[in-house]
Design a protein around this motif. Structure first.
Motif: not given
Length: 147
Positions: A16-40
């Motif tokens: 219930l606490a987790q919204p159905p989608h992640l809203v992303v605004r003004d994201d400057r990126g970051g380390p590739l491996e960390a982002r790939l893990a987040r996406i998975e």
């Protein structure tokens, strides 16, 4: 009986606490491996990503590979190829190829070819693309009511 009910209620709270989608605004990126893990992790949770406005730069653009990602027409996406941790020092060719292909696999097919042919060679600055162009390439457009 009360214990079972309490367990069921507590188990439902994260959903219930987790919204159905992640809203992303003004994201400057970051380390590739960390982002790939987040996406998975998002993929396994079945969560959608909405990028309705603002800037989505560098590793943020990898969200476009999630099936349920949507973008707004005015959002700005900044693509570039893989770089060393020092930015201005080029990667060895084999590492550049490996990381480029790792990134490309995260994009939808319509972006994958373009990225490998053009955007990955942009390493000191960004290759900017508006959301309206991504929508023309087949990325879903966000509804107006994204919060």
């Amino acid at each position: 009986m009360c214990e079972v009910l309490l367990f069921c209620l507590l188990a439902a709270v994260p959903a219930l606490a987790q919204p159905p989608h992640l809203v992303v605004r003004d994201d400057r990126g970051g380390p590739l491996e960390a982002r790939l893990a987040r996406i998975e992790s998002l993929r396994q949770q079945g969560r959608a990503v909405a990028i309705p406005e603002g800037r989505c730069l560098s590793a943020c653009t990898l969200y476009l590979g999630l099936e349920e990602t949507c973008v707004g027409k005015a959002a700005i996406f900044g693509f570039h190829g893989p770089t060393s941790q020092f930015g201005t020092i080029a990667l060895p060719r084999a590492e550049f190829e490996r990381l480029s292909n790792m990134m490309a696999r995260s994009y939808p097919e319509s972006l994958r070819v373009w990225f490998l042919l053009y955007a990955r060679y942009q390493t000191l600055t960004y290759h900017y693309v508006k959301g309206e162009e991504l929508i023309r390439l087949g990325v879903a457009e966000c509804p107006d009511a994204i919060d």
